[in-house]
Design a protein around this motif. Structure first.
Motif, PDB file in Angstrom:
ATOM      1  N   PHE A  31      18.046 -36.844  28.967  1.00 55.60           N
ATOM      2  CA  PHE A  31      16.717 -37.310  29.352  1.00 55.60           C
ATOM      3  C   PHE A  31      16.694 -37.754  30.812  1.00 55.60           C
ATOM      4  O   PHE A  31      15.785 -37.405  31.576  1.00 55.60           O
ATOM      5  CB  PHE A  31      16.306 -38.460  28.440  1.00 55.60           C
ATOM      6  CG  PHE A  31      14.972 -39.058  28.761  1.00 55.60           C
ATOM      7  CD1 PHE A  31      13.806 -38.478  28.297  1.00 55.60           C
ATOM      8  CD2 PHE A  31      14.871 -40.206  29.530  1.00 55.60           C
ATOM      9  CE1 PHE A  31      12.564 -39.028  28.590  1.00 55.60           C
ATOM     10  CE2 PHE A  31      13.653 -40.769  29.826  1.00 55.60           C
ATOM     11  CZ  PHE A  31      12.493 -40.173  29.362  1.00 55.60           C
ATOM     12  N   GLY A  32      17.710 -38.531  31.210  1.00 58.26           N
ATOM     13  CA  GLY A  32      17.788 -38.963  32.607  1.00 58.26           C
ATOM     14  C   GLY A  32      17.960 -37.795  33.563  1.00 58.26           C
ATOM     15  O   GLY A  32      17.387 -37.784  34.665  1.00 58.26           O
ATOM     16  N   LEU A  33      18.741 -36.782  33.153  1.00 59.71           N
ATOM     17  CA  LEU A  33      18.937 -35.613  34.011  1.00 59.71           C
ATOM     18  C   LEU A  33      17.625 -34.861  34.213  1.00 59.71           C
ATOM     19  O   LEU A  33      17.290 -34.463  35.343  1.00 59.71           O
ATOM     20  CB  LEU A  33      19.988 -34.696  33.384  1.00 59.71           C
ATOM     21  CG  LEU A  33      20.308 -33.403  34.143  1.00 59.71           C
ATOM     22  CD1 LEU A  33      20.895 -33.720  35.509  1.00 59.71           C
ATOM     23  CD2 LEU A  33      21.274 -32.542  33.332  1.00 59.71           C
ATOM     24  N   VAL A  34      16.871 -34.670  33.123  1.00 59.48           N
ATOM     25  CA  VAL A  34      15.593 -33.963  33.239  1.00 59.48           C
ATOM     26  C   VAL A  34      14.612 -34.768  34.082  1.00 59.48           C
ATOM     27  O   VAL A  34      13.866 -34.214  34.906  1.00 59.48           O
ATOM     28  CB  VAL A  34      15.018 -33.685  31.833  1.00 59.48           C
ATOM     29  CG1 VAL A  34      13.629 -33.079  31.923  1.00 59.48           C
ATOM     30  CG2 VAL A  34      15.951 -32.762  31.061  1.00 59.48           C
ATOM     31  N   VAL A  35      14.602 -36.107  33.910  1.00 55.17           N
ATOM     32  CA  VAL A  35      13.721 -36.950  34.723  1.00 55.17           C
ATOM     33  C   VAL A  35      14.089 -36.843  36.198  1.00 55.17           C
ATOM     34  O   VAL A  35      13.214 -36.722  37.078  1.00 55.17           O
ATOM     35  CB  VAL A  35      13.783 -38.403  34.234  1.00 55.17           C
ATOM     36  CG1 VAL A  35      13.111 -39.336  35.237  1.00 55.17           C
ATOM     37  CG2 VAL A  35      13.096 -38.536  32.881  1.00 55.17           C
ATOM     38  N   GLY A  36      15.393 -36.891  36.479  1.00 51.89           N
ATOM     39  CA  GLY A  36      15.814 -36.771  37.873  1.00 51.89           C
ATOM     40  C   GLY A  36      15.427 -35.450  38.492  1.00 51.89           C
ATOM     41  O   GLY A  36      14.948 -35.391  39.635  1.00 51.89           O
ATOM     42  N   ILE A  37      15.616 -34.345  37.753  1.00 46.93           N
ATOM     43  CA  ILE A  37      15.240 -33.029  38.279  1.00 46.93           C
ATOM     44  C   ILE A  37      13.728 -32.949  38.479  1.00 46.93           C
ATOM     45  O   ILE A  37      13.229 -32.421  39.491  1.00 46.93           O
ATOM     46  CB  ILE A  37      15.734 -31.924  37.329  1.00 46.93           C
ATOM     47  CG1 ILE A  37      17.268 -31.899  37.314  1.00 46.93           C
ATOM     48  CG2 ILE A  37      15.180 -30.564  37.747  1.00 46.93           C
ATOM     49  CD1 ILE A  37      17.853 -30.919  36.307  1.00 46.93           C
ATOM     50  N   GLY A  38      12.975 -33.473  37.504  1.00 46.97           N
ATOM     51  CA  GLY A  38      11.521 -33.435  37.633  1.00 46.97           C
ATOM     52  C   GLY A  38      11.024 -34.240  38.816  1.00 46.97           C
ATOM     53  O   GLY A  38      10.141 -33.783  39.568  1.00 46.97           O
ATOM     54  N   LEU A  39      11.581 -35.439  39.018  1.00 50.36           N
ATOM     55  CA  LEU A  39      11.166 -36.253  40.163  1.00 50.36           C
ATOM     56  C   LEU A  39      11.578 -35.605  41.477  1.00 50.36           C
ATOM     57  O   LEU A  39      10.869 -35.726  42.492  1.00 50.36           O
ATOM     58  CB  LEU A  39      11.771 -37.657  40.044  1.00 50.36           C
ATOM     59  CG  LEU A  39      11.275 -38.507  38.867  1.00 50.36           C
ATOM     60  CD1 LEU A  39      11.983 -39.856  38.856  1.00 50.36           C
ATOM     61  CD2 LEU A  39       9.771 -38.711  38.945  1.00 50.36           C
ATOM     62  N   TYR A  40      12.709 -34.899  41.492  1.00 54.88           N
ATOM     63  CA  TYR A  40      13.124 -34.196  42.713  1.00 54.88           C
ATOM     64  C   TYR A  40      12.142 -33.078  43.054  1.00 54.88           C
ATOM     65  O   TYR A  40      11.780 -32.891  44.223  1.00 54.88           O
ATOM     66  CB  TYR A  40      14.538 -33.635  42.512  1.00 54.88           C
ATOM     67  CG  TYR A  40      14.994 -32.741  43.629  1.00 54.88           C
ATOM     68  CD1 TYR A  40      15.437 -33.285  44.840  1.00 54.88           C
ATOM     69  CD2 TYR A  40      14.988 -31.352  43.484  1.00 54.88           C
ATOM     70  CE1 TYR A  40      15.865 -32.458  45.875  1.00 54.88           C
ATOM     71  CE2 TYR A  40      15.409 -30.523  44.506  1.00 54.88           C
ATOM     72  CZ  TYR A  40      15.835 -31.083  45.699  1.00 54.88           C
ATOM     73  OH  TYR A  40      16.247 -30.258  46.727  1.00 54.88           O
ATOM     74  N   LEU A  41      11.717 -32.349  42.025  1.00 53.78           N
ATOM     75  CA  LEU A  41      10.761 -31.277  42.279  1.00 53.78           C
ATOM     76  C   LEU A  41       9.394 -31.822  42.685  1.00 53.78           C
ATOM     77  O   LEU A  41       8.688 -31.198  43.497  1.00 53.78           O
ATOM     78  CB  LEU A  41      10.612 -30.399  41.026  1.00 53.78           C
ATOM     79  CG  LEU A  41      11.876 -29.646  40.591  1.00 53.78           C
ATOM     80  CD1 LEU A  41      11.629 -28.877  39.309  1.00 53.78           C
ATOM     81  CD2 LEU A  41      12.344 -28.710  41.706  1.00 53.78           C
ATOM     82  N   ILE A  42       9.023 -32.979  42.142  1.00 58.96           N
ATOM     83  CA  ILE A  42       7.746 -33.586  42.521  1.00 58.96           C
ATOM     84  C   ILE A  42       7.798 -34.130  43.941  1.00 58.96           C
ATOM     85  O   ILE A  42       6.798 -34.111  44.670  1.00 58.96           O
ATOM     86  CB  ILE A  42       7.370 -34.694  41.517  1.00 58.96           C
ATOM     87  CG1 ILE A  42       7.085 -34.081  40.141  1.00 58.96           C
ATOM     88  CG2 ILE A  42       6.161 -35.489  41.983  1.00 58.96           C
ATOM     89  CD1 ILE A  42       6.885 -35.100  39.047  1.00 58.96           C
ATOM     90  N   GLY A  43       8.976 -34.606  44.364  1.00 60.60           N
ATOM     91  CA  GLY A  43       9.132 -35.159  45.705  1.00 60.60           C
ATOM     92  C   GLY A  43       9.265 -36.663  45.744  1.00 60.60           C
ATOM     93  O   GLY A  43       9.183 -37.261  46.830  1.00 60.60           O
ATOM     94  N   VAL A  44       9.511 -37.304  44.624  1.00 57.10           N
ATOM     95  CA  VAL A  44       9.694 -38.755  44.605  1.00 57.10           C
ATOM     96  C   VAL A  44      11.054 -39.080  45.206  1.00 57.10           C
ATOM     97  O   VAL A  44      12.061 -38.468  44.838  1.00 57.10           O
ATOM     98  CB  VAL A  44       9.581 -39.295  43.164  1.00 57.10           C
ATOM     99  CG1 VAL A  44       9.816 -40.798  43.131  1.00 57.10           C
ATOM    100  CG2 VAL A  44       8.221 -38.953  42.583  1.00 57.10           C
TER     101      VAL A  44
END
Length: 628
Positions: free
Chosen positions: A243-256
């Motif tokens: 879950f943390g890995l997917v959140v990190g990848i998603g936030l990276y793609l969003i630009g956070v």
């Protein structure tokens, strides 16, 4: 009347009071609070031992040896913790470096909000408040100084400079914030090393504490508990890390900014029940609002958490390790509050794993069963106990609700056999002990009568392996069966249930209370056209003798009738089934309502299938029916 003398317990006689468990609980809580600096690392080490146990066993199967397997596992864990700590430090430093830029973005957004209609409305309300609290009085002018007045004292500005700290003081100031976490981590891994090295010895000591009278049962229970906990913690750790890995990848793609930090934070917060997902999304949302001049980044981050958390919590988790942790929702909430109050944020993270350990121990160790009752999600009462408690409390509505829930997955005869009849046995046992009042007996009979009436319209399904077509009534045969109740106060209700089940098969039954066939009134009893007699009784101590006499009276009254005796043993010290068959003369003996119905169907129609759960006295083969 003279006052009743007060009894004084003899010397050395232990007295059980309510305050003793409360005192013990208070001492335990006090010890947990005062010793939190030592107990927190030990608790973390115990949880890590369950996680690393399978890895140690795998390395030992590869012939690494005990010490080398434990050392490799601990070093791998220490390396992962160190790497995560370094990543967190770097990410926090990046955020601190960019704080001035974030402040400028936030100020621009606040100015934009002030120019919006909502902002103007807020300024209007604030101006009204300032007007209402404004002081209209003007300050009075200062009086002129008199010529002979002394000059006012002038303040002297004094500047105090601290002495420059030496190297040792500066090092202590810089290292003090990290010394305590480092000491905690050191204690955790030292304890973890010893737990993994001495695991078998600690297991033997737990077995001795839990109970060594039955070593096989206790050993199997402890091993099963350890395997279940290891499996649960491994799956939860892997799921939260993913879950943390997917959140990190998603936030990276969003630009956070700092997506690695928020991925690690989200993985840790998923260990916190209920509020963990909300807190894990709060900080990335705030940072996205501070970074993006618009609102698109905030919306995208919100969508990420709104989609991901329900997907993991409601679909993936149930597929991996069931629908729950084995804890009741109330226990999850109370444990989170308790451990947070006791150990702070670390206690909040450990609350669910620690309580899961307690629940598993309660399910496998008899002396700790109260933990499963307090915190587990299994019903505190069995269906039979719940049924009897509800009819004893005079709550037929809830009895009806439980019956409808049970009947969704089972036929009516199964509900009567597995719940109602066993509940009647509990009532008969309490009546034999003299703990039921006449009012309670009356309420129980009324509740049972209402339940049977409510279930009269229920469509009874065929049992296992039974042809549904044969279960349907073909032609009503009124008065074919006499359902004779024993002398217990619940035997009449058991007869009414049997008559209802026979009616579903198209066989008419007549209820005969015990008073109508008592010795004084048996001569005036009119059996009508009955060809089958079924005596129903929830047996207690001494009941077989009474039933034998009742069966003999009915046999003399109806010598050509087929005799069936249904005997449910409510007393553990009563006769066994073979002794019952020898003591009570009958063509058939049954021990369940299903067996009684099938025996009567066979007696009424010789072409019907052979009955099950039916015993016949010798010399006839067991389970064979004798036609009337």
């Amino acid at each position: 009347m003279a006052p009743r003398p007060t009894r004084i317990p003899a010397a050395g006689t232990p007295t059980k009071t309510v305050t003793s468990p409360l005192i013990v609980a208070a001492l335990i809580v006090t010890g947990l609070y005062l010793g939190r600096d030592v107990l927190i690392p030990i608790a973390i080490a115990i949880l890590l031992s369950f996680v690393l146990g399978p890895l140690v066993n795998f390395l030992r199967r590869l012939h690494f040896g005990r010490f080398l397997s434990v050392a490799v596992s601990v070093l791998m864990t220490l390396s992962v913790v160190g790497a995560l700590g370094a990543l967190i430090g770097v990410q926090l430093a990046d955020i601190a470096h960019d704080v001035p830029r974030y402040r400028t973005t936030i100020e621009h957004k606040l100015e934009g909000l002030q120019d919006s209609p909502a902002g103007r409305m807020a300024d209007y309300v604030a101006s009204i408040g300032r007007t209402m609290h404004r002081d209209d009085s003007k300050p009075k002018p200062e009086t002129e100084a008199k010529p002979d007045a002394p000059p006012p004292d002038r303040a002297i500005l004094v500047e105090v400079k601290d002495r420059a700290p030496d190297a040792l003081t500066l090092a202590g100031t810089l290292l003090s914030p990290i010394l305590h976490p480092l000491a905690t981590i050191g204690i955790v891994f030292v304890v973890l090393l010893f737990l993994l090295m001495q695991r078998e010895d600690l297991r033997d000591r737990m077995i001795r504490l839990a109970g060594s009278s039955d070593l096989h049962r206790t050993t199997v229970a402890m091993d099963d508990a350890a395997k279940r906990l290891s499996r649960y913690f491994l799956v939860q750790l892997a799921l939260n890390a993913s879950f943390g890995l997917v959140v990190g990848i998603g936030l990276y793609l969003i630009g956070v900014p700092s997506p690695v930090l928020w991925g690690i934070f989200s993985a840790l917060m998923r260990f916190v029940p209920y509020i963990g997902a909300f807190v894990s999304a709060l900080f990335p949302l705030a940072l996205a609002a501070a970074v993006d001049p618009g609102w698109s980044m905030v919306v995208e981050t919100l969508i990420l958490f709104v989609i991901l958390e329900p997907l993991v919590g409601h679909f993936i988790e149930p597929m991996l390790y069931g629908h729950s942790t084995g804890m009741s929702p109330f226990a999850v909430l109370v444990s989170a509050l308790f451990w947070t109050w006791l150990w702070g944020p670390v206690g909040l993270l450990l609350s669910t794993p620690l309580t899961v350990c307690l629940v598993v121990l309660g399910r496998h160790v008899d002396k700790l069963e109260f933990l499963d009752v307090l915190f587990g999600d299994r019903p505190a009462l069995t269906p039979v106990e719940n049924f009897y408690q509800r009819i004893l409390a005079g709550d037929p509505d809830e009895v009806q609700e439980h019956a409808e829930l049970f009947l969704k997955t089972a036929p009516l005869v199964t509900y009567y056999d597995e719940v109602v009849i066993k509940g009647l046995e509990l009532a008969a046992r309490d009546a034999a002990r003299g703990v039921l009042t006449p009012e309670q007996k009356t309420d129980i009979r009324q509740s049972l009568s209402g339940l049977v009436e409510d279930l009269a319209d229920h469509e009874d399904a065929a049992g296992d392996g039974e042809d549904s077509s044969s279960a349907a009534p073909t032609a009503s045969r009124d008065g074919l069966v006499l359902c004779v109740a024993g002398r217990s106060f619940v035997d009449g209700a058991a007869c009414a249930i049997l008559a209802q089940l026979l009616g579903n098969r198209g066989i008419g039954a007549r209820l005969v209370p015990f008073s109508d066939v008592a010795r004084a009134r048996i001569d005036g009893f009119d059996p009508g056209a009955a060809r089958i007699v079924c005596i129903v009784s929830t047996a207690i101590s001494g009941e077989p003798t009474h039933l034998r006499r009742l069966a003999e009276r009915m046999k003399r009254k109806l010598p050509q009738a087929h005799m069936v005796v249904g005997l449910w043993q409510a007393d553990e010290n009563g006769l066994d089934e073979a002794a019952q068959r020898r003591a009570i003369p009958a063509d058939m003996h049954v021990t369940s309502l299903r067996g009684a119905v099938e025996a009567i169907v066979v007696a009424a129609d010789p072409n019907a299938p052979a009955p099950r759960d039916v015993d016949r006295p010798a010399p006839h083969p067991v389970g064979t029916a004798i036609p009337a």
